[in-house]
Scaffold this active site. Structure first.
Site, PDB file in Angstrom:
ATOM      1  N   HIS A  60      15.892  -1.648  30.877  1.00  0.00           N
ATOM      2  CA  HIS A  60      17.022  -2.422  31.405  1.00  0.00           C
ATOM      3  C   HIS A  60      17.699  -3.140  30.249  1.00  0.00           C
ATOM      4  CE1 HIS A  60      19.322  -4.304  34.530  1.00  0.00           C
ATOM      5  NE2 HIS A  60      18.897  -5.511  34.281  1.00  0.00           N
ATOM      6  N   ASP A  76      27.279 -28.129  57.354  1.00  0.00           N
ATOM      7  CA  ASP A  76      27.773 -27.096  58.263  1.00  0.00           C
ATOM      8  C   ASP A  76      29.304 -27.033  58.363  1.00  0.00           C
ATOM      9  OD1 ASP A  76      24.964 -26.999  59.220  1.00  0.00           O
ATOM     10  OD2 ASP A  76      25.513 -28.953  60.038  1.00  0.00           O
ATOM     11  N   LYS A 107      18.958  -4.513  46.541  1.00  0.00           N
ATOM     12  CA  LYS A 107      18.010  -5.632  46.617  1.00  0.00           C
ATOM     13  C   LYS A 107      18.739  -6.896  47.073  1.00  0.00           C
ATOM     14  CE  LYS A 107      18.373  -6.201  41.598  1.00  0.00           C
ATOM     15  NZ  LYS A 107      18.324  -7.474  40.965  1.00  0.00           N
ATOM     16  N   ARG A 162      11.372  -9.261  29.730  1.00  0.00           N
ATOM     17  CA  ARG A 162      11.017  -9.579  31.119  1.00  0.00           C
ATOM     18  C   ARG A 162       9.749  -8.814  31.460  1.00  0.00           C
ATOM     19  NH1 ARG A 162      15.849  -9.225  35.525  1.00  0.00           N
ATOM     20  NH2 ARG A 162      15.576  -7.000  35.214  1.00  0.00           N
ATOM     21  N   ARG A 209      21.042   3.162  38.049  1.00  0.00           N
ATOM     22  CA  ARG A 209      20.784   2.110  39.042  1.00  0.00           C
ATOM     23  C   ARG A 209      22.079   1.313  39.181  1.00  0.00           C
ATOM     24  NH1 ARG A 209      16.788   1.538  35.068  1.00  0.00           N
ATOM     25  NH2 ARG A 209      17.639  -0.501  34.522  1.00  0.00           N
ATOM     26  N   TYR A 221      31.472 -37.503  53.838  1.00  0.00           N
ATOM     27  CA  TYR A 221      30.427 -38.402  53.330  1.00  0.00           C
ATOM     28  C   TYR A 221      30.866 -39.038  52.015  1.00  0.00           C
ATOM     29  CZ  TYR A 221      27.126 -36.272  56.617  1.00  0.00           C
ATOM     30  OH  TYR A 221      26.492 -35.833  57.741  1.00  0.00           O
ATOM     31  N   CYS A 233      29.949 -30.621  53.714  1.00  0.00           N
ATOM     32  CA  CYS A 233      28.813 -31.043  54.553  1.00  0.00           C
ATOM     33  C   CYS A 233      27.857 -29.858  54.704  1.00  0.00           C
ATOM     34  CB  CYS A 233      29.281 -31.471  55.939  1.00  0.00           C
ATOM     35  SG  CYS A 233      30.621 -32.677  55.929  1.00  0.00           S
TER      36      CYS A 233
HETATM   37  C1  LIG Z   1      16.129  -3.488  36.638  1.00  0.00           C
HETATM   38  C2  LIG Z   1      17.494  -3.556  37.222  1.00  0.00           C
HETATM   39  N1  LIG Z   1      18.224  -2.435  37.302  1.00  0.00           N
HETATM   40  C3  LIG Z   1      19.461  -2.425  37.820  1.00  0.00           C
HETATM   41  C4  LIG Z   1      20.041  -3.588  38.288  1.00  0.00           C
HETATM   42  C5  LIG Z   1      21.437  -3.537  38.824  1.00  0.00           C
HETATM   43  O1  LIG Z   1      22.288  -4.252  37.984  1.00  0.00           O
HETATM   44  P1  LIG Z   1      23.843  -4.361  38.312  1.00  0.00           P
HETATM   45  O2  LIG Z   1      23.924  -5.063  39.613  1.00  0.00           O
HETATM   46  O3  LIG Z   1      24.377  -5.190  37.209  1.00  0.00           O
HETATM   47  O4  LIG Z   1      24.351  -2.975  38.367  1.00  0.00           O
HETATM   48  C6  LIG Z   1      19.325  -4.788  38.230  1.00  0.00           C
HETATM   49  C7  LIG Z   1      19.936  -6.014  38.716  1.00  0.00           C
HETATM   50  O5  LIG Z   1      19.538  -7.111  38.577  1.00  0.00           O
HETATM   51  C8  LIG Z   1      18.006  -4.775  37.678  1.00  0.00           C
HETATM   52  O6  LIG Z   1      17.278  -5.877  37.594  1.00  0.00           O
END
Ligand SMILES: Cc1ncc(COP(=O)(O)O)c(C=O)c1O
Length: 373
Positions: free
Chosen positions: A170, A316, A40, A140, A223, A268, A314
């Site tokens: 999670h 850029d 993601k 969440r 995950r 700046y 800055c």
């Molecule tokens: C629901 C869920 N699963 C897995 C992950 C992956 O977590 P990590 O990058 O700490 O392995 C995330 C990351 O934000 C998440 O929101």
């Protein structure tokens, strides 16, 4: 924002590092467990499609993304592996997720009722793959109680256009030394799991931290996110279970070098005044690239030497104090190794008073990403 190809600032991502990090984790996993690469947010700033390719060649079996569009990006790039969206999908987008064969969470009864009303009006080619989301303590998205989960499952089972493909939760503190809250969440999730009339195809609880530091949590899929990019999920708190290899480098070049006498202002607000005769170099990266103003006072590497960022960052460009004259075009390393020295994303995050996840995601789409094998 358009990618700025015509300047020397680049992110270089080492695919082999991603492959090695994934292979290492897969070797440790119990038989029958699969690794889904979390790509993601543009692969945590590393580039989603390229990271996904490297992840598959390292042995990943599927992907997790946060949004519908991130899933579609992978499908358009040709990936046929399972993709699970982790965030709440808009009910109005259900035909889209069906079309692109993306799995997604069911996280509330209200949402499920709206979804069923929507599905009564349309017909999808194949049942939608849904993953029940249990909120075991993150606060969440997800169902809090066993009763809610069982009621939602009954509704899913009554809906011909939905298929109960997964259940997940999670952890909020898997990256901390104190395991009390982790154990509590684990316990709550397992209680719900035991009450299920049947198991779905995927049960998944582990993010990187859980995979690295917690023995044998339930689940047949993990995950795996930040660790695949070679970053320690806990920051400084816990030692890596095996050496993670950072995948990202950020490099540029000096575009101008000048000698300034003592007493000259830089940037700046004239917040830095040369203390003596000094060589000052300009590097084409700034806060619009995610190299935020907090990076003033940090360092970059030129020919193996740390050089301070002087004056305000800055939009850029930044200015650095050089130990001696360097030719214009000399390479500059902002993240990565240079001449035996190293600046890590963790160092950058420490300077920004944040976590490396955020520091990586901040690196904007203006910086071209290049990939090495
Ligand atoms: C629901 C869920 N699963 C897995 C992950 C992956 O977590 P990590 O990058 O700490 O392995 C995330 C990351 O934000 C998440 O929101």
């Amino acid at each position: 924002m358009v990618e700025s190809l015509h300047r020397p600032t680049r992110i270089i991502v080492h695919n082999e590092a991603i492959r090695q990090n994934i292979k290492h984790e897969i070797e440790r996993m119990p038989q029958g467990r699969e690794l889904f690469a979390v790509v993601k947010a543009n692969g945590y700033g590393h580039g989603a499609v390229a990271t996904a390719k490297a992840a598959i060649s390292g042995g990943a079996a599927g992907f997790c993304v946060a949004t519908v569009d991130e899933g579609i990006e992978l499908r358009e790039a040709g990936f046929t592996e399972p993709i699970v969206i982790l965030g709440v999908v808009e009910v109005a987008d259900l035909s889209l997720v069906a079309e692109w064969q993306l799995a997604f969470p069911v996280a509330s009864r209200q949402w499920l009722q709206k979804a069923r009303a929507y599905l009564a009006e349309i017909s999808v080619a194949a049942p939608l793959a849904v993953h029940l989301k249990v909120d075991s303590g993150m606060g969440r998205i997800g169902f809090r109680s066993k009763q809610e989960v069982l009621a939602a499952l009954a509704e899913i089972d009554a809906e011909a256009q939905m298929n109960f493909e997964g259940i997940f939760t999670h952890f909020a503190t898997a990256d901390e030394a104190d395991t009390a809250y982790y154990d509590e969440q684990n316990h709550r999730f397992n209680e719900i799991l035991q009450a299920l009339p049947r198991m779905p195809r995927y049960v998944h609880v582990s993010n990187s931290a859980t995979a690295l530091w917690h023995d044998q949590p339930v689940g047949n899929m993990i995950r795996f996110g930040v660790a695949l990019y070679g970053l320690n999920p806990s920051g400084h708190a816990l030692a890596e279970s095996y050496p993670l290899i950072p995948a990202l480098e950020l490099v540029s070049r000096l575009v101008q070098v000048k000698y300034l006498e003592a007493g000259e202002g830089i940037g700046y607000g004239e917040t830095y005044i040369t203390e003596q005769g000094e060589w000052i170099g300009t590097v084409p990266i700034g806060y619009a690239d995610g190299w935020i103003r907090k990076m003033q006072g940090f360092k970059v590497l030129v020919a193996g030497q740390f050089c301070e960022i002087v004056g305000r960052v800055c939009m850029d460009q930044i200015m650095i104090r050089l130990p001696k004259e360097f030719a214009e075009g000399t390479p500059v390393t902002l993240i990565g190794k240079n001449g035996g020295q190293e600046i890590t994303l963790q160092d950058v995050a420490d300077q920004q008073e944040t976590i490396h996840y955020e520091a990586a995601c901040l690196l904007s789409s203006r910086i071209p990403r290049e990939y090495t094998d």
